[in-house]
Write an enzyme that holds these catalytic residues in place. Structure first.
Site: not given
Ligand code: CO
Length: 158
Positions: A90-91, A132-133, A136, A46, A51
């Protein structure tokens, strides 16, 4: 389509609240296409707009269930059930994994790139990715959700 640079933990933008999308225009389509390409290239599950440096309520998710990428604009959790505890990354924090508690099932309402409302129900990994997303978009990171490590649990992981 173009790859966008992924912002890493420590950057202020990841701590800010995102604004609603108000125009479902070509620019939004380009952002969604770029986010999907960036997500695939990073081999992630995701990605949220902050991000890639934009404070907009836009998320892409692909849990590799064969159903492709889900694009969510202005998403809101409308229902949640149960609990799951599992490793999460997380990316924006490569190589960092923590045990995080999330609902087992969630129902999310969102808009697609054309402004049509839809509902997505997620269970397991999809529920985890959705939570999670969406976090953000509020400036919340998964490390904020990690419970104080109790000694027995730390011991069990060794
Ligand atoms: Co993340």
């Amino acid at each position: 389509m173009a790859l966008r640079e992924i912002v890493k933990f420590g950057e202020d933008i990841l701590r800010k609240k995102c604004r609603d999308v108000t125009s479902f225009d070509e620019k939004l389509g380009i952002l969604l296409d770029d986010m999907t390409e960036t997500l695939q290239s990073a081999d992630g599950v995701g990605l949220a707009a902050p991000q890639v440096g934009l404070l907009r309520r836009v998320v892409v998710i692909d849990v590799r269930d064969g159903k492709g990428t889900i694009e969510l604009v202005n998403p809101v959790v409308v229902e949640q059930h149960g609990v799951q505890i599992g490793n999460e990354g997380c990316l924006s924090a490569p190589g960092e994994w923590c045990e995080v508690e999330r609902p087992m099932k969630v129902t999310v309402k969102a808009f697609d790139r054309h402004g049509s409302e839809f509902t997505v129900k997620g269970e397991g990994l999809l529920a985890r990715a959705l939570c999670h997303e969406l976090d953000h978009l509020e400036g919340i990171l998964f490390i904020d959700r990690v419970k104080q490590d109790i000694p027995e649990r730390a011991e069990a992981r060794k």
